[in-house]
Design an enzyme around this catalytic site. Structure first.
Site, PDB file in Angstrom:
ATOM      1  N   SER A  63       0.800  -1.234   0.000  1.00  0.00           N
ATOM      2  CA  SER A  63       0.000   0.000   0.000  1.00  0.00           C
ATOM      3  C   SER A  63       0.829   1.278   0.000  1.00  0.00           C
ATOM      4  O   SER A  63       0.275   2.374  -0.166  1.00  0.00           O
ATOM      5  CB  SER A  63      -0.941   0.023   1.209  1.00  0.00           C
ATOM      6  OG  SER A  63      -1.986  -0.912   1.040  1.00  0.00           O
ATOM      7  N   LYS A  66       0.339   3.560  -2.899  1.00  0.00           N
ATOM      8  CA  LYS A  66      -0.897   4.343  -3.086  1.00  0.00           C
ATOM      9  C   LYS A  66      -0.661   5.845  -3.259  1.00  0.00           C
ATOM     10  O   LYS A  66      -1.219   6.452  -4.191  1.00  0.00           O
ATOM     11  CB  LYS A  66      -1.857   4.085  -1.930  1.00  0.00           C
ATOM     12  CG  LYS A  66      -2.443   2.681  -1.906  1.00  0.00           C
ATOM     13  CD  LYS A  66      -3.285   2.463  -0.654  1.00  0.00           C
ATOM     14  CE  LYS A  66      -3.902   1.074  -0.620  1.00  0.00           C
ATOM     15  NZ  LYS A  66      -4.657   0.832   0.620  1.00  0.00           N
ATOM     16  N   TYR A 189      -3.803  -3.641  -9.966  1.00  0.00           N
ATOM     17  CA  TYR A 189      -3.531  -3.089  -8.641  1.00  0.00           C
ATOM     18  C   TYR A 189      -2.680  -4.040  -7.803  1.00  0.00           C
ATOM     19  O   TYR A 189      -1.748  -3.615  -7.106  1.00  0.00           O
ATOM     20  CB  TYR A 189      -4.844  -2.787  -7.935  1.00  0.00           C
ATOM     21  CG  TYR A 189      -4.675  -2.402  -6.484  1.00  0.00           C
ATOM     22  CD1 TYR A 189      -4.072  -1.203  -6.131  1.00  0.00           C
ATOM     23  CD2 TYR A 189      -5.089  -3.258  -5.461  1.00  0.00           C
ATOM     24  CE1 TYR A 189      -3.904  -0.862  -4.803  1.00  0.00           C
ATOM     25  CE2 TYR A 189      -4.927  -2.928  -4.134  1.00  0.00           C
ATOM     26  CZ  TYR A 189      -4.331  -1.725  -3.808  1.00  0.00           C
ATOM     27  OH  TYR A 189      -4.147  -1.387  -2.494  1.00  0.00           O
ATOM     28  N   TYR A 241      -4.855   5.142   7.983  1.00  0.00           N
ATOM     29  CA  TYR A 241      -6.179   4.526   8.102  1.00  0.00           C
ATOM     30  C   TYR A 241      -6.875   4.892   9.410  1.00  0.00           C
ATOM     31  O   TYR A 241      -6.947   6.067   9.766  1.00  0.00           O
ATOM     32  CB  TYR A 241      -6.072   3.004   7.943  1.00  0.00           C
ATOM     33  CG  TYR A 241      -5.347   2.556   6.716  1.00  0.00           C
ATOM     34  CD1 TYR A 241      -5.751   2.982   5.448  1.00  0.00           C
ATOM     35  CD2 TYR A 241      -4.243   1.712   6.802  1.00  0.00           C
ATOM     36  CE1 TYR A 241      -5.083   2.570   4.303  1.00  0.00           C
ATOM     37  CE2 TYR A 241      -3.574   1.289   5.664  1.00  0.00           C
ATOM     38  CZ  TYR A 241      -3.996   1.722   4.417  1.00  0.00           C
ATOM     39  OH  TYR A 241      -3.330   1.312   3.294  1.00  0.00           O
ATOM     40  N   VAL A 259       1.288  -3.653   4.208  1.00  0.00           N
ATOM     41  CA  VAL A 259       1.145  -4.881   4.986  1.00  0.00           C
ATOM     42  C   VAL A 259       2.341  -5.820   4.863  1.00  0.00           C
ATOM     43  O   VAL A 259       2.416  -6.819   5.591  1.00  0.00           O
ATOM     44  CB  VAL A 259      -0.149  -5.640   4.621  1.00  0.00           C
ATOM     45  CG1 VAL A 259      -1.367  -4.823   4.969  1.00  0.00           C
ATOM     46  CG2 VAL A 259      -0.150  -6.045   3.152  1.00  0.00           C
TER      47      VAL A 259
END
Length: 424
Positions: A63, A66, A189, A241, A259
Site C-alpha cells: 500500500s 498508493k 492493482y 487509516y 502490509v
C-alpha cells in the site's frame, strides 16, 4: 571523520526491537517472510542517504504505492477529474473497508483500497487499460532512482485471496466510478502492490516528496509542487487509516504503511524516512516501524508542529563594496525563498534603506524560489529601480527566470558580481 548518523540509526533499531505483532498471513507469500528483519533508512532533500539494519533486504511495496499512484493520477488527469472520482476525507476505517459515499459511490480517500483501485484505473488509458501497471512500475523506478521489478510470486499469491478487492472493484464499476473491467483493475492493482523495494528505495521515494517532487539523486522533477502538496496532505490525514489521528498527534509525520511491513514518512523540505519490519499491529502497520518513527520524531524534533515558529531569514549577508558612484550594496540570499523569509528581506531593506547607487541581489546560494517569493523579490527590485537605484541580479543557476518586474522593467542579470555592465 565518519558520520554519527548510521550509529544513531543502529541505536534506534536496537532500542525498538520488539517481538510482538503478526505477519500478514492472509497473503500466503507474506506469511513465509523472515519476521526478524528490521531496517531503517533516511534520505535528505539533497539526496544524502543513511541506513542501518537490513536495508538491502527486498520486500514488496504494497500500500505504500498508493500515494505515488494517486500523484500520477493527479498529474495525468488533473485535480478536478481525480477529485470528482476520489474524495479526500479520512474514513476512520480499516484499509480494506468498503468506504464509499452513499449516493455517488465515490471512495472516501485514495489511501483506502477503494480509492487506490480508482486511482489505478484513472492512470490507465481508455484504449489500453492493461498498460497502467508498466507506467506505474516506471514511475516507482524513477522515484527510487533505479529499475524496480514486480515480484510475480507475491502477485500470484495475493490474487488467490483478493476477493474483497474484487467486490470493491465491482461496486465501483456499478457506480460507474470507472468503466474498466473490475477484474483487470484488481489484477493491475495487485501487481502495483507487488513491486520489489528496499528501505533505501522507499526513503528515496519519500525524499522526492520532501524535496518538492524533485528526485534527490537524479534531479528530475517527477511531481509538480501542487501535486506534492495534495499527496502529503492526504498522507497526513488518511495515510494511517483508522490510526491516522493518533499517528498525526503523537508522531506528526505524513506517512504511509504497507502490509509487507514497510513504512514511509515525509518531512517537507527536510527528509524522507523508511522502515521495514514485517510483524504488524492491529491496524496492519509494522510494530517495530511505528516504534522507530516514534523514537525519530521525539529525538530529532520531526513532528510537523515542532517546526520553528519563525522562519530563518533568507538574507545571509548584507555588505557594501566600493565607494562613490561605484558603491554596491550586496544582498546575499540563501535557502528557499518563500513568503515569511522574503518579507524579512523586504523589511530589512525598508528598515535600513539602500544608500548606494547600485544594489546586487545574489541568488547563488538559493535552492528554490517559490511563486510568492518571486513576486515579492521582483516587486522589491522594481521599487528600488523607481527610487533611482541600479539593480543587478546575480543568478548563475537561473532560479529567477524571465525577471519581469512590471512596467517594462527588468533588472540586469549576471552570473557573478564581477561581470561587465553590458552582461545579460
Amino acid at each position: 571523520m565518519r558520520s554519527p548518523l548510521p550509529d544513531y540509526l543502529t541505536e534506534v533499531l536496537d532500542a525498538c526491537t520488539d517481538g510482538s505483532g503478526t505477519l500478514a498471513d492472509y497473503i500466503p507469500e507474506l506469511a513465509n517472510v523472515d519476521p526478524d528483519r528490521f531496517a531503517l533508512s533516511l534520505v535528505t532533500a539533497e539526496g544524502t542517504t543513511y541506513s542501518a539494519g537490513d536495508d538491502n533486504h527486498v520486500f514488496t511495496i504494497q500500500s505504500i504505492s498508493k500515494p505515488f499512484v494517486y500523484g500520477l493520477a493527479l498529474e495525468k488527469r488533473g485535480f478536478e477529474a481525480v477529485l470528482g472520482k476520489i474524495d479526500v476525507e479520512p474514513s476512520g476505517e480499516a484499509f480494506n473497508e468498503i468506504s464509499l459515499e452513499r449516493d455517488s459511490g465515490r471512495p472516501l480517500n485514495p489511501m483506502i483500497n477503494a480509492g487506490a483501485l480508482t486511482a489505478h484505473a484513472l492512470v490507465a488509458d481508455a484504449d489500453s487499460p492493461g498498460t497502467a501497471i508498466e507506467e506505474i512500475r516506471a514511475l516507482l523506478s524513477a522515484l527510487a532512482g533505479r529499475e524496480l521489478d514486480i515480484d510475480e510470486k507475491v502477485a500470484a499469491s495475493e490474487m488467490q485471496t483478493t476477493y474483497r478487492n474484487v467486490a470493491i472493484a465491482n461496486l465501483l464499476r456499478g457506480y460507474e466510478i470507472f468503466c474498466d473491467d473490475p477484474d483487470e483493475v484488481v489484477a493491475g492493482y495487485v501487481r502495483q502492490c507487488s513491486v520489489d523495494v528496499t528501505t533505501t528505495d522507499l526513503a528515496m521515494m519519500a525524499g522526492t516528496l520532501a524535496s518538492g517532487g524533485i528526485q534527490p539523486r537524479t534531479g528530475v522533477q517527477i511531481f509538480s509542487r501542487p501535486v506534492v502538496r495534495q499527496v502529503l496532505s492526504v498522507m497526513a490525514t488518511c495515510g494511517m487509516y483508522d490510526a491516522a489521528g493518533d499517528w498525526l498527534s503523537t508522531i506528526g509525520i505524513p506517512a504511509k504503511s504497507g502490509v509487507s511491513g514497510g513504512l514511509i514518512g515525509v518531512l517537507p523540505g527536510q527528509l524522507g524516512i523508511a522502515a521495514y519490519s514485517p510483524r504488524l499491529d492491529e491496524h496492519g502497520t509494522s510494530v517495530q516501524g511505528v516504534a522507530a518513527f516514534e523514537r525519530l520524531s521525539r529525538d530529532m524534533n520531526l513532528h510537523l508542529m515542532d517546526a520553528p515558529m519563525v522562519a530563518h531569514s533568507a538574507l545571509r549577508r548584507r555588505q557594501v563594496y566600493g565607494e562613490g558612484s561605484d558603491a554596491v550594496t550586496l544582498l546575499e540570499l540563501e535557502g528557499d525563498i518563500q513568503f515569511t523569509n522574503t518579507e524579512q528581506i523586504v523589511h530589512a531593506v525598508v528598515d535600513e534603506p539602500v544608500t548606494t547607487p547600485h544594489v546586487a541581489i545574489d541568488l547563488t546560494l538559493v535552492r528554490t524560489v517559490l511563486p510568492v517569493g518571486r513576486r515579492m523579490l521582483l516587486e522589491l527590485m522594481r521599487r528600488l529601480h523607481v527610487d533611482g537605484i541600479d539593480v543587478v541580479l546575480i543568478d548563475p543557476d537561473g532560479d529567477l527566470p524571465d525577471p519581469d518586474a512590471g512596467n517594462g522593467y527588468r533588472p540586469r542579470v549576471v552570473r557573478c558580481l564581477e561581470e561587465p555592465r553590458e552582461s545579460r
